[in-house]
Design a protein around this motif. Structure first.
Motif, PDB file in Angstrom:
ATOM      1  N   UNK A 195       0.794  -1.205  -0.060  1.00 47.84           N
ATOM      2  CA  UNK A 195       0.013  -0.036  -0.143  1.00 47.84           C
ATOM      3  C   UNK A 195       1.046   1.388   0.108  1.00 47.84           C
ATOM      4  N   UNK A 196       2.219   1.076  -0.219  1.00 43.89           N
ATOM      5  CA  UNK A 196       3.206   2.292   0.060  1.00 43.89           C
ATOM      6  C   UNK A 196       2.743   3.470  -1.205  1.00 43.89           C
ATOM      7  N   UNK A 197       2.246   3.173  -2.487  1.00 48.84           N
ATOM      8  CA  UNK A 197       2.052   3.970  -3.316  1.00 48.84           C
ATOM      9  C   UNK A 197       0.882   4.665  -3.102  1.00 48.84           C
ATOM     10  N   UNK A 198      -0.250   4.140  -2.544  1.00 54.15           N
ATOM     11  CA  UNK A 198      -1.317   4.812  -2.053  1.00 54.15           C
ATOM     12  C   UNK A 198      -0.977   5.765  -0.957  1.00 54.15           C
ATOM     13  N   UNK A 199      -0.311   5.352  -0.006  1.00 51.09           N
ATOM     14  CA  UNK A 199       0.006   6.260   1.078  1.00 51.09           C
ATOM     15  C   UNK A 199       0.951   7.592   0.607  1.00 51.09           C
ATOM     16  N   UNK A 200       1.877   7.357  -0.123  1.00 55.35           N
ATOM     17  CA  UNK A 200       2.807   8.390  -0.938  1.00 55.35           C
ATOM     18  C   UNK A 200       1.789   9.281  -1.679  1.00 55.35           C
ATOM     19  N   UNK A 210      10.854  15.661   0.635  1.00 57.19           N
ATOM     20  CA  UNK A 210      10.050  14.255  -0.026  1.00 57.19           C
ATOM     21  C   UNK A 210       9.206  13.524   0.889  1.00 57.19           C
ATOM     22  N   UNK A 211       8.363  12.660   0.608  1.00 56.90           N
ATOM     23  CA  UNK A 211       7.449  11.909   1.237  1.00 56.90           C
ATOM     24  C   UNK A 211       8.268  10.998   1.891  1.00 56.90           C
ATOM     25  N   UNK A 212       8.092  10.479   3.146  1.00 62.16           N
ATOM     26  CA  UNK A 212       9.015   9.462   3.678  1.00 62.16           C
ATOM     27  C   UNK A 212       8.380   8.203   2.914  1.00 62.16           C
ATOM     28  N   UNK A 213       9.522   7.314   2.717  1.00 60.64           N
ATOM     29  CA  UNK A 213       9.397   6.101   2.290  1.00 60.64           C
ATOM     30  C   UNK A 213       9.600   4.997   3.090  1.00 60.64           C
TER      31      UNK A 213
END
Length: 152
Positions: A80-85, A96-99
């Motif tokens: 779900x990381x891309x959705x959170x980004x 930058x958005x944390x990864x």
């Protein structure tokens, strides 16, 4: 369901790593009450059975248990990381958005520094025990945090 997947992905330790380190009491504790109160349960049982001098090995075995759970949680969170980004950008988070990779790298740097400092605070054999205890506790906390993120 996610907890079941975490348990499957957190594979048992190899016998030669800590023959008396059974995750069963730790898993029972997590199922009954969960959380940080269970940290050290596996190591404590191993140390009681193996006797003096086993602290580092037993705590290392429990650290490996928690590391496997952390890696399993990270794997599930990556889905779900891309959705959170995308959500973070939509809400105007600063760039930058944390990864998850940044989170992992930051944790590893913190854990290494904190546990090296703790070990340096002790003399003799106690330095190794304290370092292993620090690694176990910080890794457990990290795993529990990541697993909590799965439930969010």
């Amino acid at each position: 369901m996610r907890l079941f997947l975490l348990l499957l992905l957190a594979s048992p330790l190899r016998a030669e790593e800590a023959p008396l380190a059974s995750p069963a009491p730790l898993l029972d504790c997590l199922a009954a009450s969960g959380g940080g109160a269970c940290v050290g349960t596996m190591a404590g049982g191993c140390e009681a059975e193996a006797g003096p001098g086993s602290e580092g090995l037993c705590r290392g075995a429990e650290t490996a248990f928690w590391q496997a759970r952390a890696e399993a949680a990270l794997s599930l969170l990556r889905d779900g990381e891309s959705e959170v980004q995308a959500r973070a950008r939509r809400l105007g988070w600063p760039e930058p958005v944390p990864t998850l990779d940044a989170l992992s790298q930051g944790f590893e740097a913190y854990r290494r520094a904190a546990c090296d400092w703790r070990a340096a605070s002790w003399d003799g054999i106690h330095a190794g025990h304290e370092q292993q205890d620090c690694l176990m506790r910080l890794t457990a906390g990290h795993a529990l945090l990541l697993e909590g993120m799965l439930d969010d």
